[in-house]
Design a protein around this motif. Structure first.
Motif, PDB file in Angstrom:
ATOM      1  N   ARG A  88      -2.528   3.730  11.779  1.00  0.00           N
ATOM      2  CA  ARG A  88      -1.519   4.371  10.930  1.00  0.00           C
ATOM      3  C   ARG A  88      -0.800   5.489  11.673  1.00  0.00           C
ATOM      4  NH1 ARG A  88      -0.264   8.656   8.280  1.00  0.00           N
ATOM      5  NH2 ARG A  88      -2.140   9.748   8.977  1.00  0.00           N
ATOM      6  N   ARG A 111      -5.759  -3.823  -0.789  1.00  0.00           N
ATOM      7  CA  ARG A 111      -4.520  -3.108  -1.125  1.00  0.00           C
ATOM      8  C   ARG A 111      -4.068  -2.239   0.034  1.00  0.00           C
ATOM      9  NH1 ARG A 111      -7.353  -2.589  -6.068  1.00  0.00           N
ATOM     10  NH2 ARG A 111      -7.988  -0.469  -5.525  1.00  0.00           N
ATOM     11  N   ALA A 112      -5.017  -1.587   0.717  1.00  0.00           N
ATOM     12  CA  ALA A 112      -4.662  -0.717   1.842  1.00  0.00           C
ATOM     13  C   ALA A 112      -4.048  -1.516   2.983  1.00  0.00           C
ATOM     14  CB  ALA A 112      -5.900   0.036   2.321  1.00  0.00           C
ATOM     15  N   SER A 114      -2.435  -4.362   2.740  1.00  0.00           N
ATOM     16  CA  SER A 114      -1.116  -4.796   2.305  1.00  0.00           C
ATOM     17  C   SER A 114      -0.118  -3.647   2.324  1.00  0.00           C
ATOM     18  CB  SER A 114      -1.206  -5.401   0.904  1.00  0.00           C
ATOM     19  OG  SER A 114       0.059  -5.798   0.440  1.00  0.00           O
ATOM     20  N   ASP A 115      -0.520  -2.487   1.794  1.00  0.00           N
ATOM     21  CA  ASP A 115       0.382  -1.340   1.730  1.00  0.00           C
ATOM     22  C   ASP A 115       0.799  -0.867   3.117  1.00  0.00           C
ATOM     23  OD1 ASP A 115       0.178  -1.437  -1.002  1.00  0.00           O
ATOM     24  OD2 ASP A 115      -1.206   0.258  -1.177  1.00  0.00           O
ATOM     25  N   ALA A 116      -0.085  -1.052   4.105  1.00  0.00           N
ATOM     26  CA  ALA A 116       0.222  -0.612   5.464  1.00  0.00           C
ATOM     27  C   ALA A 116       1.061  -1.628   6.234  1.00  0.00           C
ATOM     28  CB  ALA A 116      -1.078  -0.344   6.223  1.00  0.00           C
ATOM     29  N   CYS A 153      -3.846  -8.894  -2.066  1.00  0.00           N
ATOM     30  CA  CYS A 153      -2.843  -8.412  -1.106  1.00  0.00           C
ATOM     31  C   CYS A 153      -1.415  -8.780  -1.495  1.00  0.00           C
ATOM     32  CB  CYS A 153      -3.149  -8.958   0.291  1.00  0.00           C
ATOM     33  SG  CYS A 153      -4.824  -8.580   0.855  1.00  0.00           S
TER      34      CYS A 153
END
Length: 299
Positions: A88, A111-112, A114-116, A153
Motif C-alpha cells: 500500500r 474486502r481489503a 478488492s478495495d486495494a 471481492c
C-alpha cells in the motif's frame, strides 16, 4: 493423456512487448490459505503437517495440533496485513491466490484485497492435495471458490492456481470456463498457450518464501533477499534483448513475520529503484499477452 512439452520456445522466446518497453514484468503473488489447511476443525482426519515452522513435525491423526493452527492463524491475523501495508505505501499491485474457505473465514481480507485494487485468483476451496479427490467433488470446490471470491471481492476470478492438482484439474477448469489464465505450471519464464488454447502464466517455487520452511531453503531474510535480487538482476540483464517475467510467491504466515517482512520491503524498494520494470497483476499479464500474442489457431 496430456503430453509433455520439453521444447517450449526452443531458445527463441517471443518478445513480450511489455508496457513502456519494460525489460522485466515483476509479479507478486500473496497466497491466502490460512484457515483452509487440514485440521479436525475442518472435518479432516489429521492436523496439517506442511509448510509451517515445525519442520518434520508429523501430522496428528484424529487430533488437533494447536501449535500449528496458531502458526497459520498468525498469517491471517497479523502477517497478511503487514504484507499488504508494504504494498500500500508503495502503491504496488499484487495477485492473491485465495483459497475459498480461507476467504469465507476472513471476509474482511477479501474486502481489503478488492478495495486495494489487487487481483484475487482462485486457489482451490481447501488448501489440500487434490490428487485423489473425486472429480465431482473437485468441480464443486472450483465452483464454490468462484462463488466465494465473487461474493467477498465483488468480481469473479479470472485466474486459477490449485498448487497440488489432480489429473482432472486442468480439464475441469476448461469445462467450468471463464478463466483468462491458469498458473499450475513451473516450466517457463514467459506465458504460453497450451495445446488446448488455455493461456498459462507459470508460477514459481524458487522465488517463493516457502523456501524458509524447506530443508533446501533459505535460513533468513538476508538469504531470501539475495535470492530475489539475483533472479531479478539476471532477468533484467536478459531483458535488454529478450524481456521475461519474474514471479514471487509470498505467504502471510511466512513473510508476514517482522524478520522476513523486511526482506520483502527491501526487495520492493530494490525493484522500484530500477528503470524498465513493470510491476503488475497476473490478470494484467494475461490481457497484455492476449493482445500481443493471441492464441494460435487449433486445427
Amino acid at each position: 493423456m496430456r503430453m509433455r512439452d520439453l521444447v517450449g520456445y526452443g531458445g527463441q522466446p517471443p518478445h513480450p512487448h511489455w508496457p513502456n518497453g519494460a525489460r522485466v514484468a515483476v509479479q507478486f503473488v500473496l497466497n491466502i490459505e490460512e484457515g483452509a489447511e487440514r485440521t479436525p476443525v475442518n472435518g479432516d482426519l489429521q492436523s496439517e503437517n506442511y509448510l509451517h515452522e515445525l519442520l518434520g513435525r508429523p501430522a496428528r491423526i484424529g487430533e488437533r495440533d494447536l501449535s500449528v493452527e496458531g502458526m497459520y492463524e498468525y498469517g491471517s491475523r497479523a502477517g497478511v496485513w503487514r504484507i499488504l501495508e508494504l504494498f500500500r505505501v508503495r502503491d504496488l499491485p499484487l495477485t492473491a491466490f485465495a483459497v475459498g474457505k480461507a476467504l469465507e473465514l476472513n471476509p474482511a481480507l477479501g474486502r481489503a484485497l478488492s478495495d486495494a485494487g489487487h487481483e484475487v485468483a482462485g486457489h482451490g476451496y481447501r488448501w489440500i492435495d487434490y490428487r485423489t479427490m473425486p472429480e465431482a467433488q473437485e468441480r464443486d470446490h472450483i465452483e464454490r471458490t468462484i462463488a466465494v471470491i465473487e461474493q467477498q471481492c465483488g468480481q469473479r476470478p479470472v485466474g486459477w492456481y490449485t498448487g497440488r492438482i489432480s489429473h482432472n484439474t486442468r480439464r475441469l477448469l476448461r469445462e467450468v470456463g471463464g478463466f483468462l489464465y491458469t498458473s499450475d505450471a513451473y516450466n517457463d519464464d514467459l506465458p504460453y498457450w497450451s495445446d488446448s488454447s488455455q493461456l498459462v502464466i507459470p508460477y514459481t517455487l524458487v522465488n517463493n518464501d516457502a523456501r524458509y520452511l524447506l530443508p533446501n531453503g533459505v535460513p533468513d531474510g538476508a538469504a531470501f533477499l539475495q535470492l530475489l535480487q539475483d533472479a531479478f538482476d539476471m532477468l533484467w540483464a536478459e531483458g535488454a534483448n529478450r524481456p521475461k517475467m519474474m514471479s514471487i510467491g509470498l505467504h502471510g504466515r511466512i513473510s508476514g513475520h517482522p524478520a522476513r517482512a523486511l526482506a520483502v520491503a527491501r526487495f520492493l524498494d530494490y525493484v522500484q529503484a530500477r528503470e524498465g520494470v513493470w510491476v503488475c497483476r497476473r490478470d494484467e499479464i494475461a490481457r497484455h499477452w492476449m493482445r500481443h500474442h493471441p492464441t494460435p489457431c487449433v486445427m
